[in-house]
Design an enzyme around this catalytic site. Sequence first.
Site, PDB file in Angstrom:
ATOM      1  N   MET A   1     -12.567  -5.891   4.389  1.00 52.18           N
ATOM      2  CA  MET A   1     -12.276  -6.927   5.355  1.00 52.18           C
ATOM      3  C   MET A   1     -11.891  -6.288   6.682  1.00 52.18           C
ATOM      4  O   MET A   1     -12.585  -5.404   7.144  1.00 52.18           O
ATOM      5  CB  MET A   1     -11.222  -7.876   4.814  1.00 52.18           C
ATOM      6  CG  MET A   1     -11.753  -8.720   3.642  1.00 52.18           C
ATOM      7  SD  MET A   1     -10.610  -9.960   3.054  1.00 52.18           S
ATOM      8  CE  MET A   1     -11.640 -10.709   1.804  1.00 52.18           C
ATOM      9  N   CYS A   2     -10.802  -6.644   7.305  1.00 60.62           N
ATOM     10  CA  CYS A   2     -10.479  -6.192   8.656  1.00 60.62           C
ATOM     11  C   CYS A   2      -9.150  -5.446   8.666  1.00 60.62           C
ATOM     12  O   CYS A   2      -8.419  -5.414   7.688  1.00 60.62           O
ATOM     13  CB  CYS A   2     -10.411  -7.387   9.605  1.00 60.62           C
ATOM     14  SG  CYS A   2     -11.836  -8.498   9.527  1.00 60.62           S
ATOM     15  N   ARG A   3      -8.846  -4.860   9.825  1.00 63.73           N
ATOM     16  CA  ARG A   3      -7.550  -4.234  10.065  1.00 63.73           C
ATOM     17  C   ARG A   3      -7.048  -4.764  11.410  1.00 63.73           C
ATOM     18  O   ARG A   3      -7.833  -4.952  12.347  1.00 63.73           O
ATOM     19  CB  ARG A   3      -7.652  -2.717  10.151  1.00 63.73           C
ATOM     20  CG  ARG A   3      -8.262  -2.001   8.953  1.00 63.73           C
ATOM     21  CD  ARG A   3      -7.313  -1.892   7.763  1.00 63.73           C
ATOM     22  NE  ARG A   3      -7.311  -3.098   6.959  1.00 63.73           N
ATOM     23  CZ  ARG A   3      -6.512  -3.302   5.900  1.00 63.73           C
ATOM     24  NH1 ARG A   3      -5.655  -2.377   5.539  1.00 63.73           N
ATOM     25  NH2 ARG A   3      -6.575  -4.425   5.217  1.00 63.73           N
ATOM     26  N   VAL A  88      -9.875  -4.899  14.396  1.00 64.81           N
ATOM     27  CA  VAL A  88     -11.181  -4.286  14.133  1.00 64.81           C
ATOM     28  C   VAL A  88     -11.774  -5.014  12.934  1.00 64.81           C
ATOM     29  O   VAL A  88     -11.092  -5.247  11.934  1.00 64.81           O
ATOM     30  CB  VAL A  88     -11.091  -2.765  13.900  1.00 64.81           C
ATOM     31  CG1 VAL A  88     -10.718  -2.065  15.199  1.00 64.81           C
ATOM     32  CG2 VAL A  88     -10.099  -2.405  12.802  1.00 64.81           C
ATOM     33  N   ASN A 114      -6.995 -11.468   8.861  1.00 62.00           N
ATOM     34  CA  ASN A 114      -7.687 -10.629   7.898  1.00 62.00           C
ATOM     35  C   ASN A 114      -7.711 -11.393   6.586  1.00 62.00           C
ATOM     36  O   ASN A 114      -6.682 -11.884   6.122  1.00 62.00           O
ATOM     37  CB  ASN A 114      -6.972  -9.296   7.703  1.00 62.00           C
ATOM     38  CG  ASN A 114      -7.588  -8.475   6.593  1.00 62.00           C
ATOM     39  OD1 ASN A 114      -8.805  -8.478   6.401  1.00 62.00           O
ATOM     40  ND2 ASN A 114      -6.758  -7.770   5.834  1.00 62.00           N
TER      41      ASN A 114
END
Length: 279
Positions: A1-3, A88, A114
């Site tokens: 997934m995302c950070r 990100v 996220n």
Amino acid sequence: MCRWLAFHGSPVLLDTLLYRPEHSLINQSLRARMGLEATNGDGFGVGWYSAEGDGTPAVFRDVGPAWNNQNLRELAAHVRSPLFLAHVRASTGSAVQQTNCHPFRHGRWLWMHNGAIADFPRLQRDLCMAVDPALFPCMEGSTDSEVMFYLAVTFGLDQDVPGAVGRMVGFVEQLGKVHGVPEPLQMTVAVSDGKSLWAFRYSSQGKSRTLFYSSKAETVRHLYPELDYLRHVSDSTRIVVSEPLGDLPGIWNELPEASYAVIPAVSDADYLPFIPSLP
């Protein structure tokens, strides 16, 4: 997934956190340690408030990977802010396009996420139909994250942030049951109005993505007096991150499951319980 990363405190250059730490957010875009994917290269974004501004945040987003974007590096080395959000992205299925990059902005609000809404295409129409018709034209992308944001705005974000996010979560979970999706939501969320910062950690299955907050600045100064950049920051300065920016003990604390933090703090507690409700 995302950070993602969120900062609130004494004004700092964006690159102080985006680039300089051992395991900075830019490093995490290429080599995340705790995410489902090591690489988060499906776009990025940063939103920041200026101490001299009118309260409306600026946003810079792009579809390429953060690790090789020279415009981001240039901007981060020259913009100083007391409150900023950076993200990100690793797409969970929606298109890689600028309007799908976080953070999302509406008026003075910034929002980033996220996680995911499970079976989002099955729920998407009903979720979108619950957004205030006056807000519907403001949605530009196709992500579940942006729909969550505008549902929270619809459910009273301006008046009560934890309550509005709780009603958004309750609505998603109720709709999930109607459509046969028993555990529809996975989220860590950061949201700000330019004065305060809220961070939420929650999932329908009780196994949320990682989220950490920094210890008080005075505590970190005592532990690591050699860290020059901490000498001039206020004691209220805090950072919230998907994963720690380094390995020094005593700096990072995991936000518990089903809880949220608000900065500046509204009580002596570092975090409070997060309880979904029906709108």
